[in-house]
Design a protein around this motif. Structure first.
Motif, PDB file in Angstrom:
ATOM      1  N   TYR A 107      -4.265   0.404  -4.621  1.00 52.18           N
ATOM      2  CA  TYR A 107      -4.588  -0.949  -5.069  1.00 52.18           C
ATOM      3  C   TYR A 107      -6.082  -1.041  -5.368  1.00 52.18           C
ATOM      4  O   TYR A 107      -6.903  -0.307  -4.803  1.00 52.18           O
ATOM      5  N   ILE A 108      -6.423  -1.956  -6.249  1.00 53.88           N
ATOM      6  CA  ILE A 108      -7.820  -2.253  -6.566  1.00 53.88           C
ATOM      7  C   ILE A 108      -8.040  -3.721  -6.244  1.00 53.88           C
ATOM      8  O   ILE A 108      -7.377  -4.602  -6.810  1.00 53.88           O
ATOM      9  N   TYR A 109      -8.943  -3.979  -5.326  1.00 59.83           N
ATOM     10  CA  TYR A 109      -9.179  -5.342  -4.865  1.00 59.83           C
ATOM     11  C   TYR A 109     -10.377  -5.967  -5.577  1.00 59.83           C
ATOM     12  O   TYR A 109     -11.172  -5.269  -6.217  1.00 59.83           O
ATOM     13  N   LYS A 110     -10.493  -7.272  -5.447  1.00 56.78           N
ATOM     14  CA  LYS A 110     -11.604  -7.974  -6.100  1.00 56.78           C
ATOM     15  C   LYS A 110     -12.949  -7.417  -5.641  1.00 56.78           C
ATOM     16  O   LYS A 110     -13.062  -6.836  -4.558  1.00 56.78           O
TER      17      LYS A 110
ATOM     18  N   SER B 169       5.744   8.505   8.842  1.00 52.91           N
ATOM     19  CA  SER B 169       4.307   8.636   8.618  1.00 52.91           C
ATOM     20  C   SER B 169       3.847   7.776   7.449  1.00 52.91           C
ATOM     21  O   SER B 169       2.792   7.131   7.504  1.00 52.91           O
ATOM     22  N   LYS B 170       4.627   7.768   6.358  1.00 48.74           N
ATOM     23  CA  LYS B 170       4.274   6.962   5.190  1.00 48.74           C
ATOM     24  C   LYS B 170       4.176   5.479   5.541  1.00 48.74           C
ATOM     25  O   LYS B 170       3.211   4.791   5.186  1.00 48.74           O
TER      26      LYS B 170
ATOM     27  N   ASP C 136      -3.334   0.970   7.078  1.00 44.75           N
ATOM     28  CA  ASP C 136      -4.375   0.883   6.060  1.00 44.75           C
ATOM     29  C   ASP C 136      -4.397  -0.446   5.337  1.00 44.75           C
ATOM     30  O   ASP C 136      -5.463  -0.894   4.888  1.00 44.75           O
ATOM     31  N   ASP C 137      -3.243  -1.076   5.173  1.00 47.11           N
ATOM     32  CA  ASP C 137      -3.202  -2.301   4.363  1.00 47.11           C
ATOM     33  C   ASP C 137      -2.067  -3.214   4.823  1.00 47.11           C
ATOM     34  O   ASP C 137      -1.080  -3.418   4.112  1.00 47.11           O
TER      35      ASP C 137
ATOM     36  N   GLU D 220      -1.402   4.227  18.702  1.00 46.18           N
ATOM     37  CA  GLU D 220      -0.134   4.951  18.565  1.00 46.18           C
ATOM     38  C   GLU D 220       0.329   4.976  17.115  1.00 46.18           C
ATOM     39  O   GLU D 220       0.922   5.959  16.654  1.00 46.18           O
ATOM     40  N   LEU D 221       0.053   3.904  16.378  1.00 48.40           N
ATOM     41  CA  LEU D 221       0.422   3.843  14.967  1.00 48.40           C
ATOM     42  C   LEU D 221      -0.312   4.930  14.182  1.00 48.40           C
ATOM     43  O   LEU D 221       0.299   5.660  13.390  1.00 48.40           O
TER      44      LEU D 221
END
Length: 222
Positions: free
Chosen positions: A73-76, A152-153, A160-161, A211-212
């Protein structure tokens, strides 16, 4: 708000003085786009540097079987154009860029920008940071596509998001991660059962970040 004030408000350009900002304004235009607009196509040559002022975009490729491969993704307040070499005289798009929210995009004449800024060692540090960020995104893509299993994915995306994970429909997440919707549901149930996440009204909340991360970190370290 004037174009100069808009550019000045972006962290990427905050090292420029007033005169330099005015020079940038003179070679720039601001465009407004609707959701779902395809802003750029893979392998296209361009003389415009693109910067996302407001909105949200995604980068993706199409493989030889016409399957979509999500990249990132590309954020503002981020660079859209892909810069790999500060000495390059033209820009080439390495992916397709789709705007997934209504967006404002700054178009900058790259040839003039290079002469006025990069060739004078202005904004080089900001661009170097972008190059490093793209390298990290590429490594994450390699891990996701070639090393990670479904658990894992999903774990990496949640960590991360999380905001984007909760914004997207489960079907879209499945397509992005190249897993079946039923597999995604099983992974989420497993993470919840193990006390790593909770799911409240369809939204994921992280209960145990360590753990995540450990779930997919083990795959990278192997």
């Amino acid at each position: 708000m004037s174009l100069k004030d808009i550019i000045k408000s972006q962290i990427f350009f905050n090292s420029l003085n007033d005169e330099q900002l005015q020079s940038l304004v003179e070679i720039s235009t601001l465009h407004h786009y609707e959701k779902d607009y395809i802003l750029d196509y893979e392998k296209r040559e361009s003389n415009e540097l693109l910067f996302l002022i407001k909105g949200l975009a995604r980068a993706y490729k199409i493989d030889k079987h016409n399957n979509e491969i999500f990249l990132h993704y590309i954020y503002k307040e981020s660079l859209i154009s892909e810069i790999t070499d500060l000495d390059a005289v033209k820009l080439y798009s390495y992916s397709n860029i789709e705007l997934i929210d209504a967006s404002e995009v700054l178009h900058i004449n790259y040839r003039k920008f290079k002469e006025l800024f990069l060739d004078k060692n202005l904004l080089c540090q900001a661009f170097s940071k972008e190059i490093v960020k793209r390298s990290v995104q590429l490594q994450a893509l390699v891990n996701r596509e070639f090393l990670f299993d479904a658990v894992s994915k999903v774990s990496m995306m949640i960590n991360d998001d999380l905001t984007m994970f909760n914004k997207l429909k489960r079907h879209d997440i499945s397509l992005m991660l190249h897993i079946q919707p039923a597999t995604l549901s099983r992974v989420l149930s497993r993470l919840k059962r193990n006390g790593i996440i909770d799911i409240i009204h369809g939204r994921v909340e992280v209960l145990n970040k360590d753990e995540l991360v450990e779930i997919y970190k083990d795959k990278i370290d192997d």
